[in-house]
Design an enzyme around this catalytic site. Structure first.
Site, PDB file in Angstrom:
ATOM      1  CG  HIS A   1      39.576  42.417  39.553  1.00  0.00           C
ATOM      2  ND1 HIS A   1      40.171  41.963  38.546  1.00  0.00           N
ATOM      3  CD2 HIS A   1      40.410  42.137  40.924  1.00  0.00           C
ATOM      4  CE1 HIS A   1      41.319  41.292  39.132  1.00  0.00           C
ATOM      5  NE2 HIS A   1      41.676  41.403  40.257  1.00  0.00           N
TER       6      HIS A   1
ATOM      7  CD  GLU B   1      38.734  42.483  35.650  1.00  0.00           C
ATOM      8  OE1 GLU B   1      38.401  43.618  36.308  1.00  0.00           O
ATOM      9  OE2 GLU B   1      39.430  41.627  35.994  1.00  0.00           O
TER      10      GLU B   1
ATOM     11  CB  CYS C   1      44.222  42.847  40.079  1.00  0.00           C
ATOM     12  SG  CYS C   1      44.769  41.584  41.418  1.00  0.00           S
TER      13      CYS C   1
END
Lengths: 91, 243
Positions: B206, B208, B97
């Site tokens: 994302h 994560e 991002c």
């Protein structure tokens, strides 16, 4: 104190979503004559003393490295602010 | 292939996570590294020393409030000078991002991100296809595998000139593409790209945030069971072992 004006615009081939939103809003206020809008940025860089040719060259370097991203934007103007003349008188 | 945790032989791999002013997802990235079996190392933007880490994650957020352009000011941080050199030397770097935006501003990856076509901030669970399963960050996925991970951004529209896009396609450097819906107007549905060497990867969604059951997107096992993002972090550990 001197001042350098730097103007940055989105490249013509890059769609400008913000400009598109602006041109979409104008007719709602009765401004139907404007068929397009593009939104850019204006920076004013201050220096102690006069705006020399060297200062302008440094301002252009700063404009091309930090103030704009050459992938999506063009530096369209680097100028001494004191040489600017108002095109539209303020009311 | 499973994207699960690797065995303990990889536990010594140290993965740096750089925090800039305005970074939001550094803790999540560090947690993802830990869950994958690596050792996360916190790095600070003002410090030019990468502390000998084996790889680096540039996490998401709004560094410097996205002032000027997303990632534009972070790009000149002391840590980034060291990172650019290390990346050119082959060290794996993942930009997520805002981290992806920093990588494009630093010219480690081509193109740039502009405001989403529809001008709205968007937050959703997004399906991607893995278009290049040969990079340091994707080698634990299958080529063409569909994964679901969160997407949340305002300046997520990937743009580049046609020549660059053709080059990216021709060299297999489109790493991820949006599937089903292009959420931001990105050229050719591109969600993420890699450099030619495959060590530097950037993407808008994302991974994560999809690494632990109970806290991820909805998955086949039920609500919030999705862990499709873990493979990024097990991939880099695997690539470090084979390096």
């Amino acid at each position: 104190m001197g001042r350098v004006v730097v103007e940055v615009m989105p490249k013509p081939e890059i769609l400008d979503p913000q400009g598109k939103a602006v041109v979409g809003a104008l007719p709602r206020l009765g401004f139907t004559q404007f068929t397009g809008a593009r939104q850019g940025k204006r920076f004013e860089l201050e220096v102690d003393g006069e705006v020399t040719a060297e200062i302008l060259a440094d301002a252009r370097k700063a404009a091309e490295t930090l103030l704009s991203n050459p992938i999506i934007e063009d530096v369209v103007r680097v100028a001494d602010a004191s040489s600017e003349t108002a095109e539209v008188p303020a009311r | 292939m499973s994207a699960g945790t690797l065995d303990t032989t990889l536990a010594e791999a140290r993965i740096g996570v750089i925090t800039f002013p305005g970074t939001l997802d550094d803790r999540d990235a560090a947690r993802a590294v830990r869950l994958a079996g690596g050792e996360p190392v916190s790095l600070f933007h003002a410090d030019g020393d990468l502390q000998g880490v084996d790889a680096v994650v540039l996490p998401g957020g709004f560094s410097y409030g996205d002032y000027l352009r997303a990632g534009a000011i972070s790009r000149f941080a002391p840590a980034m000078d060291a990172l650019v050199d290390a990346a050119k030397g082959g060290m794996p770097v993942l930009g997520i991002c805002n981290g992806f935006q920093v990588l494009t501003e630093a010219h480690l990856l081509p193109g740039s991100m502009i405001k989403n076509e529809h001008l709205h901030f968007i937050c959703r669970e997004q399906v991607l296809s893995v278009e290049n399963a040969g990079t340091a960050w994707t080698n634990r996925y299958e080529q063409g595998q569909h994964i679901t991970i969160p997407l949340k951004n305002q300046d997520g529209q990937f743009v580049a000139d046609e020549h660059t896009l053709d080059e990216l396609e021709g060299e297999g450097r489109v790493a991820f593409r949006y599937v089903g819906w292009n959420p931001n107007g990105s050229r050719r549905d591109i969600a993420g790209i890699t450099n030619a060497a495959g060590n530097v990867v950037g993407l808008m969604p994302h991974p994560e945030h999809a690494v632990e059951a109970g806290f991820g997107p909805d998955g086949p096992e039920g609500p919030r069971s999705g862990t499709d993002g873990l493979g990024f972090f097990t991939s880099v550990l695997a690539s470090l072992v084979h390096a």
